[in-house]
Motif scaffolding. Structure first.
Motif, PDB file in Angstrom:
ATOM      1  N   LYS A  84      15.514  41.466  31.326  1.00  0.00           N
ATOM      2  CA  LYS A  84      14.619  40.748  30.409  1.00  0.00           C
ATOM      3  C   LYS A  84      13.205  41.319  30.481  1.00  0.00           C
ATOM      4  O   LYS A  84      12.539  41.487  29.456  1.00  0.00           O
ATOM      5  CB  LYS A  84      14.601  39.256  30.751  1.00  0.00           C
ATOM      6  CG  LYS A  84      15.833  38.492  30.305  1.00  0.00           C
ATOM      7  CD  LYS A  84      15.671  37.001  30.583  1.00  0.00           C
ATOM      8  CE  LYS A  84      16.866  36.216  30.054  1.00  0.00           C
ATOM      9  NZ  LYS A  84      16.705  34.755  30.307  1.00  0.00           N
ATOM     10  N   ILE A  85      12.765  41.628  31.702  1.00  0.00           N
ATOM     11  CA  ILE A  85      11.422  42.210  31.869  1.00  0.00           C
ATOM     12  C   ILE A  85      11.355  43.580  31.217  1.00  0.00           C
ATOM     13  O   ILE A  85      10.416  43.898  30.484  1.00  0.00           O
ATOM     14  CB  ILE A  85      11.062  42.299  33.369  1.00  0.00           C
ATOM     15  CG1 ILE A  85      10.850  40.903  33.938  1.00  0.00           C
ATOM     16  CG2 ILE A  85       9.810  43.156  33.572  1.00  0.00           C
ATOM     17  CD1 ILE A  85      10.670  40.872  35.441  1.00  0.00           C
ATOM     18  N   HIS A  86      12.361  44.417  31.454  1.00  0.00           N
ATOM     19  CA  HIS A  86      12.362  45.764  30.893  1.00  0.00           C
ATOM     20  C   HIS A  86      12.387  45.741  29.364  1.00  0.00           C
ATOM     21  O   HIS A  86      11.797  46.605  28.704  1.00  0.00           O
ATOM     22  CB  HIS A  86      13.563  46.550  31.420  1.00  0.00           C
ATOM     23  CG  HIS A  86      13.440  46.908  32.864  1.00  0.00           C
ATOM     24  ND1 HIS A  86      14.493  47.359  33.618  1.00  0.00           N
ATOM     25  CD2 HIS A  86      12.370  46.879  33.706  1.00  0.00           C
ATOM     26  CE1 HIS A  86      14.080  47.597  34.857  1.00  0.00           C
ATOM     27  NE2 HIS A  86      12.805  47.310  34.925  1.00  0.00           N
ATOM     28  N   ALA A  87      13.061  44.738  28.790  1.00  0.00           N
ATOM     29  CA  ALA A  87      13.128  44.641  27.329  1.00  0.00           C
ATOM     30  C   ALA A  87      11.826  44.133  26.738  1.00  0.00           C
ATOM     31  O   ALA A  87      11.379  44.610  25.686  1.00  0.00           O
ATOM     32  CB  ALA A  87      14.281  43.726  26.923  1.00  0.00           C
ATOM     33  N   ALA A  88      11.191  43.167  27.407  1.00  0.00           N
ATOM     34  CA  ALA A  88       9.982  42.550  26.850  1.00  0.00           C
ATOM     35  C   ALA A  88       8.711  43.311  27.208  1.00  0.00           C
ATOM     36  O   ALA A  88       7.748  43.322  26.430  1.00  0.00           O
ATOM     37  CB  ALA A  88       9.870  41.104  27.338  1.00  0.00           C
ATOM     38  N   LEU A  89       8.700  43.959  28.376  1.00  0.00           N
ATOM     39  CA  LEU A  89       7.499  44.645  28.862  1.00  0.00           C
ATOM     40  C   LEU A  89       7.875  46.093  29.201  1.00  0.00           C
ATOM     41  O   LEU A  89       8.080  46.433  30.370  1.00  0.00           O
ATOM     42  CB  LEU A  89       6.945  43.925  30.097  1.00  0.00           C
ATOM     43  CG  LEU A  89       6.730  42.411  29.934  1.00  0.00           C
ATOM     44  CD1 LEU A  89       6.316  41.791  31.248  1.00  0.00           C
ATOM     45  CD2 LEU A  89       5.705  42.112  28.846  1.00  0.00           C
ATOM     46  N   PRO A 157      11.070  48.930  21.327  1.00  0.00           N
ATOM     47  CA  PRO A 157      10.419  49.106  22.630  1.00  0.00           C
ATOM     48  C   PRO A 157      11.215  48.445  23.745  1.00  0.00           C
ATOM     49  O   PRO A 157      11.729  47.335  23.606  1.00  0.00           O
ATOM     50  CB  PRO A 157       9.063  48.410  22.434  1.00  0.00           C
ATOM     51  CG  PRO A 157       8.816  48.469  20.966  1.00  0.00           C
ATOM     52  CD  PRO A 157      10.171  48.324  20.328  1.00  0.00           C
ATOM     53  N   GLY A 158      11.322  49.156  24.859  1.00  0.00           N
ATOM     54  CA  GLY A 158      12.050  48.637  26.007  1.00  0.00           C
ATOM     55  C   GLY A 158      13.497  49.077  26.068  1.00  0.00           C
ATOM     56  O   GLY A 158      14.127  48.977  27.117  1.00  0.00           O
ATOM     57  N   GLN A 159      14.036  49.577  24.951  1.00  0.00           N
ATOM     58  CA  GLN A 159      15.433  50.003  24.907  1.00  0.00           C
ATOM     59  C   GLN A 159      15.535  51.528  25.082  1.00  0.00           C
ATOM     60  O   GLN A 159      14.578  52.252  24.811  1.00  0.00           O
ATOM     61  CB  GLN A 159      16.080  49.605  23.583  1.00  0.00           C
ATOM     62  CG  GLN A 159      16.056  48.111  23.311  1.00  0.00           C
ATOM     63  CD  GLN A 159      16.854  47.330  24.327  1.00  0.00           C
ATOM     64  OE1 GLN A 159      17.969  47.692  24.677  1.00  0.00           O
ATOM     65  NE2 GLN A 159      16.275  46.238  24.823  1.00  0.00           N
ATOM     66  N   LEU A 160      16.703  52.003  25.512  1.00  0.00           N
ATOM     67  CA  LEU A 160      16.938  53.438  25.557  1.00  0.00           C
ATOM     68  C   LEU A 160      17.028  53.971  24.134  1.00  0.00           C
ATOM     69  O   LEU A 160      17.606  53.326  23.255  1.00  0.00           O
ATOM     70  CB  LEU A 160      18.227  53.754  26.316  1.00  0.00           C
ATOM     71  CG  LEU A 160      18.173  53.608  27.839  1.00  0.00           C
ATOM     72  CD1 LEU A 160      19.553  53.808  28.439  1.00  0.00           C
ATOM     73  CD2 LEU A 160      17.183  54.600  28.443  1.00  0.00           C
ATOM     74  N   ALA A 161      16.460  55.136  23.896  1.00  0.00           N
ATOM     75  CA  ALA A 161      16.441  55.715  22.560  1.00  0.00           C
ATOM     76  C   ALA A 161      17.838  56.148  22.132  1.00  0.00           C
ATOM     77  O   ALA A 161      18.652  56.583  22.949  1.00  0.00           O
ATOM     78  CB  ALA A 161      15.485  56.905  22.521  1.00  0.00           C
TER      79      ALA A 161
END
Length: 267
Positions: A84-89, A157-161
């Motif tokens: 959740k942190i990696h996705a939001a921030l 943002p936050g997701q793998l490309a």
């Protein structure tokens, strides 16, 4: 015929019975307290954070939805909270997430740095060395490697490309980005092209195109190990060509694992 006589039942010792009853009651109480502690007691009330980061502890708490959900300190899924942190921030990478009594989640974080940039429309998307999207800028920041070719697919943002109709899977591209960043060639790599018809190419000093080919892992070597070996061979060949002619242009083909083929001059 003689009748069989029934043996009298042995009565339980009253002392033993009372002892067993007390033990059962104690276990029931302990079980109830344990269940209570995992449901009602020790709610997560706040989080603390340490490390270099642009985000405040309140931002991390908001990303984990601490205030919006009845979260228990011991039953909270730390892997899910980390995601959740990696996705939001996206600029934060959680190094460690630990529990502190009575109701605190403590984070050790570090700042992600952009390594690549790809233009999409009028904006430039920034990517980490592993291919995670950080966000956009109006202009390409200095010091980043441009990615060209296939367009980004629904960047978030936050997701793998991911790339639209890319020949290579996002996971394979991410592995290449990470290995490329570790290579001694990195400072002189001037572009990386994601193709829709072939595996990615990298360009060295705008004059030598490096073709990596596929890097399917085998029983003998992992994907990362195979890519690292290809880059090691590229370092050796390019060093040799630079010693012969520092302006040499050409194509370095690493498609066949364990082999390197150099063709001089390309347009």
């Amino acid at each position: 015929m003689a009748k069989k006589t029934k043996k009298p039942r042995k009565k339980m010792n009253p002392r033993l019975f009372r002892k067993l009853l007390k033990t059962a009651l104690a276990l029931a109480v302990l079980g109830g307290l344990a269940a209570l502690s995992l449901t009602v007691l020790f709610p997560v009330r706040r989080c603390t954070a340490e490390g270099e980061t642009r985000y405040s502890a309140d931002r991390f708490a908001e990303a984990m939805e601490i205030g919006a959900a009845k979260m228990n300190l011991f039953t909270a899924d730390t892997d899910e909270l980390t995601e959740k942190i990696h996705a939001a921030l996206p600029y934060a990478r959680v190094v460690k997430l630990s529990r502190r009594l009575p109701g605190t989640l403590h984070l050790v974080v570090e700042e992600r740095a952009p390594a690549f940039a790809q233009q999409q429309g009028k904006l430039w998307w920034l990517l980490t060395r592993e291919g995670r999207l950080l966000g956009t800028e109006n202009a390409m920041p200095e010091g980043l490697m441009p990615i060209t070719g296939a367009a980004l697919l629904k960047p978030v943002p936050g997701q793998l490309a991911a790339w639209k109709n890319a020949f290579t899977t996002p996971a394979d591209i991410a592995a290449l980005l990470a290995c490329l960043r570790e290579s001694s060639l990195w400072p002189d790599i001037t572009a990386l092209r994601i193709s829709t018809a072939a595996p990615p190419d990298a360009v060295y000093q705008d004059r030598i195109r490096i073709r990596f080919g596929t890097a399917t892992p085998s029983a003998a070597a992992s994907q990362e190990a195979m890519l690292a070996e290809k880059l090691r061979m590229a370092e050796e060949v390019i060093a040799e060509k630079n010693a012969q002619n520092p302006l040499q242009r050409g194509i370095l083909d690493l498609s066949t694992y364990g082999k390197a083929y150099f063709t001089a001059d390309w347009d």
